[in-house]
Design an enzyme around this catalytic site. Structure first.
Site, PDB file in Angstrom:
ATOM      1  CG  ASP A   1      12.446  -6.629  -6.326  1.00  0.00           C
ATOM      2  OD1 ASP A   1      11.880  -6.527  -5.382  1.00  0.00           O
ATOM      3  OD2 ASP A   1      13.331  -7.337  -6.622  1.00  0.00           O
ATOM      4  CB  THR A   2      13.087  -1.141  -4.316  1.00  0.00           C
ATOM      5  OG1 THR A   2      12.220  -0.280  -5.443  1.00  0.00           O
ATOM      6  CG2 THR A   2      13.880  -0.138  -3.760  1.00  0.00           C
TER       7      THR A   2
ATOM      8  CE  LYS B   1      11.085   7.602  -0.373  1.00  0.00           C
ATOM      9  NZ  LYS B   1      10.222   6.455   0.226  1.00  0.00           N
TER      10      LYS B   1
ATOM     11  NE  ARG C   1       9.110   2.083  -5.386  1.00  0.00           N
ATOM     12  CZ  ARG C   1       9.411   2.003  -4.204  1.00  0.00           C
ATOM     13  NH1 ARG C   1       9.434   3.156  -3.364  1.00  0.00           N
ATOM     14  NH2 ARG C   1      10.004   1.027  -3.535  1.00  0.00           N
TER      15      ARG C   1
ATOM     16  CD  GLU D   1      -2.999  -0.733  -0.077  1.00  0.00           C
ATOM     17  OE1 GLU D   1      -3.315   0.536  -0.381  1.00  0.00           O
ATOM     18  OE2 GLU D   1      -3.320  -1.679  -0.786  1.00  0.00           O
TER      19      GLU D   1
END
Length: 193
Positions: free
Chosen positions: A68-69, A171, A177, A10
């Site tokens: 994917d991080t 951020k 991202r 989420e």
């Protein structure tokens, strides 16, 4: 344009919707009827993001993207990397992960690290990949209430705050991202024109 973001996280969904707001309608896995856990069995971030996006495309026929991080810490041979979410075990607990990382870094003078995101977009059956990286250091102790994951211990270069101390807009404008999503958004604009 409607796109599915192939994630059950989420926090990530909210972040993605904020970054791409006004440009695209981002729907969740639940909104397309996908309630199962997506597979992440690859050894690279790129492999995992492709596997998740491909799963949604193959099973639901919906244009989608997945990410994917990983947090890669120099002094830990780029760990936790692809195992960032489950670094301290399969329970995927953010506090446990941070605690283990800080324990493993104890006494090491080099605290350099990078966050890296790989996004795979499958649009009408065609595969495209985008990447984003932000360099920084690992803080001695967690600080800040915002964000998620390792945000309370990651200080991006050029700042004296952790990601968890920053406003979401700040951020997102510099994050791994955010950078990968900007590449995605640029591609989608070119694709539409």
């Amino acid at each position: 344009m409607k796109l599915c973001f192939a994630s059950n996280n989420e926090h990530k969904l909210a972040e993605v919707r904020q970054i791409l707001s006004g440009q695209y309608e981002i729907v969740s896995l639940q909104e397309i009827g996908c309630h199962e856990e997506l597979p992440e069995e690859q050894e690279t971030l790129e492999g995992n993001s492709h596997q998740k996006a491909n799963y949604v495309w193959q099973n639901y026929g919906v244009s989608c993207f997945a990410d994917d991080t990983g947090l890669e810490v120099t002094a830990l041979n780029n760990e936790p990397g692809v195992y960032s979410a489950r670094y301290a075990g399969s329970q995927r607990n953010n506090l446990d992960n941070m605690q283990l990382l800080l324990e493993n870094l104890a006494g090491k003078p080099n605290r350099r690290a990078q966050f890296r995101t790989s996004i795979t977009l499958i649009l009408d059956g065609r595969v495209h990949q985008f990447n984003g990286i932000v360099l920084g250091t690992i803080a001695e102790t967690p600080d800040g209430e915002k964000g998620f994951g390792y945000d309370p211990i990651f200080i991006p270069d050029g700042f004296n705050q952790t990601f968890a101390q920053m406003r979401a807009e700040q951020k997102n404008s510099i994050s791994h991202r955010g950078r990968a999503l900007q590449e995605l958004a640029t591609f989608l604009k070119q694709h539409q024109s």
